[in-house]
Design an enzyme around this catalytic site. Structure first.
Site, PDB file in Angstrom:
ATOM      1  N   PHE A 146       1.838   7.194  -1.056  1.00  0.00           N
ATOM      2  CA  PHE A 146       1.940   6.488  -2.246  1.00  0.00           C
ATOM      3  C   PHE A 146       0.448   6.173  -2.546  1.00  0.00           C
ATOM      4  O   PHE A 146      -0.260   5.263  -1.846  1.00  0.00           O
ATOM      5  CB  PHE A 146       2.382   5.142  -2.142  1.00  0.00           C
ATOM      6  CG  PHE A 146       2.689   4.334  -3.186  1.00  0.00           C
ATOM      7  CD1 PHE A 146       3.709   4.805  -4.292  1.00  0.00           C
ATOM      8  CD2 PHE A 146       1.914   3.289  -3.743  1.00  0.00           C
ATOM      9  CE1 PHE A 146       3.933   4.010  -5.458  1.00  0.00           C
ATOM     10  CE2 PHE A 146       1.921   2.905  -4.882  1.00  0.00           C
ATOM     11  CZ  PHE A 146       3.040   3.137  -5.836  1.00  0.00           C
ATOM     12  N   ASP A 231      -7.857   6.612   1.136  1.00  0.00           N
ATOM     13  CA  ASP A 231      -7.360   5.529  -0.014  1.00  0.00           C
ATOM     14  C   ASP A 231      -7.129   4.313   0.922  1.00  0.00           C
ATOM     15  O   ASP A 231      -5.946   4.242   1.705  1.00  0.00           O
ATOM     16  CB  ASP A 231      -5.794   6.220  -0.491  1.00  0.00           C
ATOM     17  CG  ASP A 231      -5.285   4.976  -1.316  1.00  0.00           C
ATOM     18  OD1 ASP A 231      -5.601   3.989  -1.344  1.00  0.00           O
ATOM     19  OD2 ASP A 231      -4.347   5.461  -2.108  1.00  0.00           O
ATOM     20  N   LYS A 260      -7.285  -3.564  -5.215  1.00  0.00           N
ATOM     21  CA  LYS A 260      -6.422  -4.580  -4.793  1.00  0.00           C
ATOM     22  C   LYS A 260      -7.162  -5.963  -4.344  1.00  0.00           C
ATOM     23  O   LYS A 260      -7.680  -6.748  -5.143  1.00  0.00           O
ATOM     24  CB  LYS A 260      -5.380  -4.515  -3.633  1.00  0.00           C
ATOM     25  CG  LYS A 260      -4.347  -3.370  -4.322  1.00  0.00           C
ATOM     26  CD  LYS A 260      -3.130  -3.169  -3.294  1.00  0.00           C
ATOM     27  CE  LYS A 260      -2.166  -2.333  -4.009  1.00  0.00           C
ATOM     28  NZ  LYS A 260      -1.456  -2.464  -5.067  1.00  0.00           N
TER      29      LYS A 260
END
Length: 404
Positions: A146, A231, A260
């Site tokens: 994801f 990532d 984030k």
């Protein structure tokens, strides 16, 4: 007993659903205020936040140093665009580059933008440095990934919800099983410019790869002249007990993808970090963002980097994470089938004979704990790194109660 007709929440939920696309299925909780590890809804009920904005709130809600930085910057200048240079930009870029051990950073806003940026940089590096023929670059990714929800990113997703009915899809990606070095080696050829993986797969259920996998990816990329792109949007910036999840196996990727927590739970901030021999391929006018690297974002992110450089939050995640995992392991066989993760990040598999993941989250919310389900009966737990053992005990007790 409080009746629904005197609560504000049901009406607020109906109002929210009336004028928004239903791309999310939120729990029936309407948050009004928050501080630290706790939030309060519009009816005054308090909840322990065990999701922390998918790691965007690593430092908790309204961390005083971060809110102070935001307030101070709001009184000065909030946006200039990258057409000019502002006085927060250099400190942010140099601080983040130093934290990553890299030469340069390229700031953006959202995690998906940062992933797209890494893809573009990898392809351009492949053409200009590696010598891959024009428009033939390939990138190897992992099944169960994801990385976001843009058209290009969902093109290499094997999640039907993220992928199906959004085609035609972007070519140039090869999907191999996560954790399988032999499959990755077989997928790499002379057109391959990068391997893009999550050091720990969050959306898939906090899946930690086998020992030696990340060093194996690093060695393979080095041997084949391929960029290793990590990532670390969810796994990075303290979540796993180290600054980066790659640090657990002493692995340094060519490109870090960050987001984030970099915005401190206040503003969206993302970036990629790499050395000049990689990021140097991008030239003026070839990539950008109106809000990327804006003064407000940089002011907050500067403080985030300062917090991480103390090492305090990494240590908290390591210590409290060990405690959380030990407590969760005690529930395996008593309603839980498995526990995975690292630091203050856990994926737990609830026995599907008892309930779905959604039902588990609803029952936890009734007991004042906010968590998020993912595939099937799996839940992700990711409390703020400031959480203490007493609050962990509260959450584990609630989980134990709903599993009976």
């Amino acid at each position: 007993m409080i009746l629904d007709d005197v609560l504000r929440t049901p009406a607020a939920i109906r109002d929210a659903e009336r004028h928004t696309a239903h791309n999310y299925h939120p729990l029936p909780v309407v948050i009004a205020t928050a501080e630290g590890s706790w939030v309060t809804d519009i009816d005054g009920r308090r909840y322990l936040d065990f999701l922390a904005g998918y790691s965007a709130l690593n430092f908790g809600h309204r961390h005083p140093a971060l809110t102070a930085a935001a307030h101070a910057q709001l009184d000065r200048v909030t946006l200039t665009s990258r057409a000019f240079v502002h006085d927060q930009f250099a400190e942010f870029c140099s601080g983040l580059a130093d934290l990553c051990g890299k030469d340069q950073v390229l700031p953006m806003n959202t995690g998906a933008e940062a992933v797209e940026t890494a893809i573009k940089i990898s392809r351009k590096w492949g053409y200009q440095v590696k010598g891959v023929p024009t428009d033939q670059a390939t990138i190897v990714v992992a099944a169960g990934n994801f990385h976001g929800r843009t058209t290009t990113i969902i093109s290499f997703s094997d999640d039907p919800d993220a992928h199906d009915d959004f085609g035609p899809y972007t070519p140039g990606f090869r999907i191999v099983p996560y954790g399988d070095l032999a499959a990755m080696a077989a997928a790499i050829d002379e057109t391959t410019v990068a391997v893009l993986i999550e050091p720990i797969q969050g959306e898939q259920g906090v899946v930690v790869p086998p020992d030696g996998y990340l060093p194996g990816v690093r060695a393979l990329c080095t041997d084949r002249d391929v960029l290793f792109v990590a990532d670390e949007i969810q796994s990075g910036l303290g979540r796993t007990g180290d600054t980066f999840a790659c640090d657990h196996e002493s692995v340094v990727p060519d490109i870090y993808i960050l987001g984030k927590a970099l915005g401190g739970g206040i503003v969206p901030v993302s970036a990629i970090a790499a050395n000049t021999d990689v990021l140097g391929v991008i030239k003026p006018g070839q990539h950008g963002s109106t809000f990327g690297g804006n003064p407000l974002a940089c002011a907050v992110a500067i403080e985030v980097v300062k917090l991480l450089k103390t090492g305090v939050y990494q240590a908290k995640a390591k210590e409290q994470g060990a405690y959380l995992h030990a407590e969760l392991e005690n529930l395996v066989g008593d309603g839980l089938l498995a526990v995975r993760g690292r630091g203050l990040w856990a994926g737990i598999d609830v026995d599907p004979a008892l309930m779905t993941g959604r039902e588990a989250c609803e029952r936890l919310a009734e007991r004042g704990i906010l968590a998020k389900d993912t595939h099937g009966s799996t839940l992700r737990l990711a409390p703020p790194l400031i959480i203490d053992k007493d609050d962990i005990d509260v959450a584990v007790a609630a989980l134990k109660a709903i599993l009976k």
